[in-house]
Design a protein around this motif. Structure first.
Motif, mmCIF file in Angstrom:
data_model
loop_
_atom_site.group_PDB
_atom_site.id
_atom_site.type_symbol
_atom_site.label_atom_id
_atom_site.label_comp_id
_atom_site.label_asym_id
_atom_site.label_seq_id
_atom_site.Cartn_x
_atom_site.Cartn_y
_atom_site.Cartn_z
ATOM 1 N N LEU A 173 -66.249 0.097 -19.902
ATOM 2 C CA LEU A 173 -66.596 1.437 -20.367
ATOM 3 C C LEU A 173 -66.891 2.309 -19.158
ATOM 4 O O LEU A 173 -67.425 1.824 -18.150
ATOM 5 C CB LEU A 173 -67.824 1.410 -21.277
ATOM 6 N N VAL A 174 -66.580 3.605 -19.264
ATOM 7 C CA VAL A 174 -66.815 4.543 -18.160
ATOM 8 C C VAL A 174 -67.474 5.800 -18.708
ATOM 9 O O VAL A 174 -67.508 6.041 -19.912
ATOM 10 C CB VAL A 174 -65.500 4.907 -17.438
ATOM 11 N N ASN A 175 -67.994 6.630 -17.788
ATOM 12 C CA ASN A 175 -68.824 7.759 -18.199
ATOM 13 C C ASN A 175 -68.110 9.098 -18.334
ATOM 14 O O ASN A 175 -68.724 10.090 -18.721
ATOM 15 C CB ASN A 175 -70.004 7.902 -17.229
ATOM 16 N N SER A 176 -66.808 9.170 -18.005
ATOM 17 C CA SER A 176 -66.093 10.443 -18.082
ATOM 18 C C SER A 176 -64.592 10.219 -17.954
ATOM 19 O O SER A 176 -64.143 9.142 -17.548
ATOM 20 C CB SER A 176 -66.550 11.386 -16.961
ATOM 21 N N LYS A 177 -63.823 11.243 -18.276
ATOM 22 C CA LYS A 177 -62.378 11.175 -18.078
ATOM 23 C C LYS A 177 -62.059 11.052 -16.592
ATOM 24 O O LYS A 177 -61.102 10.373 -16.209
ATOM 25 C CB LYS A 177 -61.711 12.436 -18.652
ATOM 26 N N PHE A 178 -62.846 11.734 -15.785
ATOM 27 C CA PHE A 178 -62.669 11.661 -14.336
ATOM 28 C C PHE A 178 -62.825 10.223 -13.852
ATOM 29 O O PHE A 178 -61.995 9.717 -13.094
ATOM 30 C CB PHE A 178 -63.694 12.576 -13.668
ATOM 31 N N SER A 179 -63.874 9.552 -14.306
ATOM 32 C CA SER A 179 -64.093 8.154 -13.921
ATOM 33 C C SER A 179 -63.001 7.256 -14.488
ATOM 34 O O SER A 179 -62.551 6.313 -13.822
ATOM 35 C CB SER A 179 -65.464 7.677 -14.407
ATOM 36 N N GLN A 180 -62.590 7.526 -15.709
ATOM 37 C CA GLN A 180 -61.538 6.721 -16.340
ATOM 38 C C GLN A 180 -60.270 6.737 -15.492
ATOM 39 O O GLN A 180 -59.661 5.683 -15.240
ATOM 40 C CB GLN A 180 -61.235 7.255 -17.733
ATOM 41 N N LYS A 181 -59.880 7.917 -15.045
ATOM 42 C CA LYS A 181 -58.665 8.039 -14.230
ATOM 43 C C LYS A 181 -58.807 7.253 -12.927
ATOM 44 O O LYS A 181 -57.894 6.511 -12.527
ATOM 45 C CB LYS A 181 -58.396 9.513 -13.928
ATOM 46 N N ASN A 182 -59.961 7.399 -12.265
ATOM 47 C CA ASN A 182 -60.179 6.699 -10.986
ATOM 48 C C ASN A 182 -60.205 5.190 -11.157
ATOM 49 O O ASN A 182 -59.589 4.443 -10.384
ATOM 50 C CB ASN A 182 -61.499 7.158 -10.360
ATOM 51 N N ILE A 183 -60.916 4.732 -12.173
ATOM 52 C CA ILE A 183 -61.120 3.301 -12.362
ATOM 53 C C ILE A 183 -59.845 2.620 -12.846
ATOM 54 O O ILE A 183 -59.501 1.521 -12.401
ATOM 55 C CB ILE A 183 -62.308 3.066 -13.308
ATOM 56 N N GLU A 184 -59.122 3.257 -13.730
ATOM 57 C CA GLU A 184 -57.852 2.673 -14.173
ATOM 58 C C GLU A 184 -56.856 2.604 -13.036
ATOM 59 O O GLU A 184 -56.073 1.655 -12.932
ATOM 60 C CB GLU A 184 -57.298 3.472 -15.351
ATOM 61 N N SER A 185 -56.873 3.603 -12.157
ATOM 62 C CA SER A 185 -55.980 3.596 -11.003
ATOM 63 C C SER A 185 -56.367 2.498 -10.012
ATOM 64 O O SER A 185 -55.508 1.808 -9.469
ATOM 65 C CB SER A 185 -56.019 4.956 -10.302
ATOM 66 N N ALA A 186 -57.683 2.321 -9.806
ATOM 67 C CA ALA A 186 -58.159 1.342 -8.827
ATOM 68 C C ALA A 186 -58.012 -0.085 -9.325
ATOM 69 O O ALA A 186 -57.587 -0.975 -8.580
ATOM 70 C CB ALA A 186 -59.620 1.623 -8.482
ATOM 71 N N TYR A 187 -58.347 -0.329 -10.605
ATOM 72 C CA TYR A 187 -58.399 -1.694 -11.131
ATOM 73 C C TYR A 187 -57.161 -2.093 -11.925
ATOM 74 O O TYR A 187 -57.016 -3.252 -12.308
ATOM 75 C CB TYR A 187 -59.630 -1.864 -12.023
ATOM 76 N N LYS A 188 -56.255 -1.114 -12.192
ATOM 77 C CA LYS A 188 -55.055 -1.398 -12.995
ATOM 78 C C LYS A 188 -55.444 -2.041 -14.336
ATOM 79 O O LYS A 188 -54.822 -2.985 -14.808
ATOM 80 C CB LYS A 188 -54.091 -2.322 -12.240
ATOM 81 N N LYS A 189 -56.492 -1.496 -14.926
ATOM 82 C CA LYS A 189 -57.040 -2.048 -16.161
ATOM 83 C C LYS A 189 -57.586 -0.904 -17.007
ATOM 84 O O LYS A 189 -58.209 0.029 -16.476
ATOM 85 C CB LYS A 189 -58.170 -3.031 -15.812
ATOM 86 N N GLY A 190 -57.336 -0.941 -18.319
ATOM 87 C CA GLY A 190 -57.775 0.130 -19.200
ATOM 88 C C GLY A 190 -59.285 0.254 -19.261
ATOM 89 O O GLY A 190 -60.016 -0.718 -19.085
ATOM 90 N N ALA A 191 -59.760 1.475 -19.509
ATOM 91 C CA ALA A 191 -61.198 1.736 -19.618
ATOM 92 C C ALA A 191 -61.430 2.730 -20.755
ATOM 93 O O ALA A 191 -60.627 3.638 -20.981
ATOM 94 C CB ALA A 191 -61.753 2.287 -18.312
ATOM 95 N N VAL A 192 -62.538 2.559 -21.454
ATOM 96 C CA VAL A 192 -62.889 3.409 -22.598
ATOM 97 C C VAL A 192 -63.990 4.378 -22.188
ATOM 98 O O VAL A 192 -64.982 3.974 -21.574
ATOM 99 C CB VAL A 192 -63.368 2.553 -23.786
#
Length: 400
Positions: A173-192
C-alpha cells in the motif's frame, strides 16, 4: 484477526500513520508488536494498542572511533540486521498470525523481514529509498574522492537491499498516486493507493484570531527546503513580514501535543510546505482541517492534497512567487478565511483516518482470505498437474 506488526520508524508522519492504524485495528483485532531494542516509542506510543511487544536486540550506533562509525553502521545493516530479521520472521511464523502488517525500517527502508516471512504480509510503503533514485539527493561533489566512491558503493548496495526486501511483500500500500508511480517503477510490483488521514475532531479551528506567523513543519534540511522559505521572506517588506513558527521532531526542538499543534495551525496566516517531492505531507491536510490555507510547491503529494486557488496555492519553486503569495494573503484576510473553509471540507471528504483504516482492514482481510484458500487447497491432496498449477498461483499471490 490475529495480526503481527513490525516497524522501526522515527518520530514523524509515518509513525503517526501507524499509530492511527493500530488505534483503529485494536478495537476488533488481536495485535502483537515486533521491534528492535533501539526502536523508540516516546512519540506516538503504540503500547496501549497491542497485547504483547517482542523486542530483538539490535542497534547500529555503537560508539566507535569516528572514522569507523559509518563503516560499522553499514556492515551491521548489511550482515547483522538480516540475521535479526530472520529470528523475528521465525517467531512470527511459529505463532500462526493471519497477516503481518509491516511498516518501514529506518535502517534499510524496506524491512528484511519481508523476505524471510512465510506468513502473508501487507507492507505500507511511505516512500522508496530516495537517496538511490532522486537527483536532488545525489552525492555531494564536495566530498573527497574516496568518500564519494564509498558513498556510491553503499547506495548501490542499499538500493538492491531495499528492492529485494520490498518485492517479497504479499501486497504493497502507498500514500499517494505520486508514491504509487515511484514505487511501481522502482520495485516492478503493483501498489494500492491508501491516502493518509487527519482527525478532524482534534485538528479544527476554535479561534478566528490570526497571528502574524507562518507554520513550517520539518527540520532545517535540504529535503524540507527551509532555506527556500527563509530566502522568500527576505523579499517581503519588514513592516509586514511574518515570522516563522517551525515545528520539528528532532531532539533540539520541543514536541507539541496535537491540541497545541491544532491551535498553532488555527492561529497562523498560512502553512508553508516546500519539501522536495514530498510523498504525501500530513502537515498540509492538518492545516487545512484547522481552516488555515497552505502554500505548497507544485510537486509530489501536495498536488493531490491541495486544490490550487481553492484551498491554497500550488507554486513553482520560485522565491519571488512564494513571497508574492504570502503578501497577497496578508493583504486579503477574506481569502484566507474562504480558503480555510474550503480546505476543511476537502479534508473531511477525502482525508480521514477512518477512511484510511477501513481500506487497510479490507486489504488485510483480503490477504487473510487468499491465504486460507491456498492453505485449504494445499491440504486437499491434489494430483501432480493440479498441485503444480496451485504452486504457481500461490507464488503469484505471495509475490504480488
Amino acid at each position: 484477526m490475529k495480526i503481527a506488526v513490525f516497524h522501526n520508524l522515527p518520530a514523524g508522519g509515518a509513525k503517526r500513520a501507524l499509530y492511527e492504524e493500530l488505534k483503529f485495528l485494536s478495537k476488533n483485532n488481536y495485535i502483537d508488536l515486533f521491534q528492535y531494542s533501539s526502536t523508540s516509542e516516546k512519540i506516538f506510543n503504540l503500547k496501549p494498542f497491542v497485547e504483547k511487544i517482542y523486542h530483538f536486540k539490535y542497534s547500529n550506533k555503537k560508539t566507535l572511533l569516528k572514522p569507523l562509525r559509518r563503516f560499522y553502521k553499514d556492515f551491521s545493516d548489511y550482515f547483522i540486521l538480516p540475521k535479526v530479521n530472520k529470528k523475528i520472521a521465525k517467531l512470527i511464523d511459529s505463532k500462526k498470525y493471519d497477516v503481518v502488517l509491516v511498516h518501514g525500517d529506518e535502517f534499510v527502508q524496506s524491512s528484511y523481514l519481508l523476505r524471510y516471512l512465510q506468513t502473508p504480509s501487507l507492507y505500507y510503503c511511505q516512500e522508496y529509498l530516495r537517496i538511490a533514485y532522486e537527483k536532488k539527493l545525489d552525492i555531494s561533489k564536495n566530498l573527497p574522492l574516496l568518500n564519494r566512491l564509498y558513498e556510491d558503493l553503499t547506495r548501490k548496495i542499499r538500493k538492491r537491499i531495499d528492492y529485494k526486501n520490498a518485492i517479497y511483500a504479499t501486497k504493497i500500500l502507498v500514500n499517494s498516486k505520486f508514491s504509487q508511480k515511484n514505487i511501481e517503477s522502482a520495485y516492478k510490483k503493483g501498489a494500492v493507493i491508501n491516502y493518509l488521514g487527519c482527525d478532524v475532531n482534534v485538528f479544527k479551528n476554535n479561534n478566528n484570531k490570526r497571528t502574524n506567523y507562518l507554520v513550517f513543519v520539518g527540520d532545517k534540511n535540504k529535503v524540507k527546503s527551509y532555506k527556500f522559505l527563509k530566502d522568500a521572506l527576505k523579499l517581503i517588506n519588514k513592516q509586514i513580514r511574518p515570522k516563522i513558527l517551525r515545528i520539528g521532531f528532532n531532539n533540539k526542538h520541543k514536541i507539541v501535543s496535537d491540541n497545541s499543534l491544532s491551535r498553532i495551525y488555527s492561529e497562523a496566516l498560512v502553512t508553508i510546505c516546500t519539501a522536495y517531492n514530498e510523498p504525501f505531507g500530513l502537515s498540509a491536510i492538518e492545516s487545512m482541517a484547522c481552516k488555515t490555507p497552505v502554500i505548497a510547491v507544485n510537486e509530489g503529494g501536495f498536488k493531490e492534497t491541495l486544490v490550487n486557488n481553492r484551498t491554497g496555492y500550488l507554486i513553482n519553486r520560485n522565491k519571488k512567487e512564494l513571497a508574492k503569495k504570502i503578501v497577497y494573503l496578508i493583504k486579503h484576510p477574506q481569502i484566507i478565511n474562504q480558503f480555510g473553509k474550503n480546505g476543511r471540507e476537502r479534508v473531511k471528504n477525502m482525508f480521514r483516518w477512518e477512511k484510511h483504516c477501513s481500506l487497510l482492514v479490507n486489504e488485510l482481510v483480503s490477504i487473510k482470505k487468499k491465504n486460507i484458500l491456498i492453505s485449504g487447497l494445499d491440504s486437499g491432496g491434489l494430483g501432480g498437474a493440479e498441485s503444480f498449477s496451485l504452486q504457481l498461483s500461490k507464488s503469484f499471490i505471495n509475490k504480488g
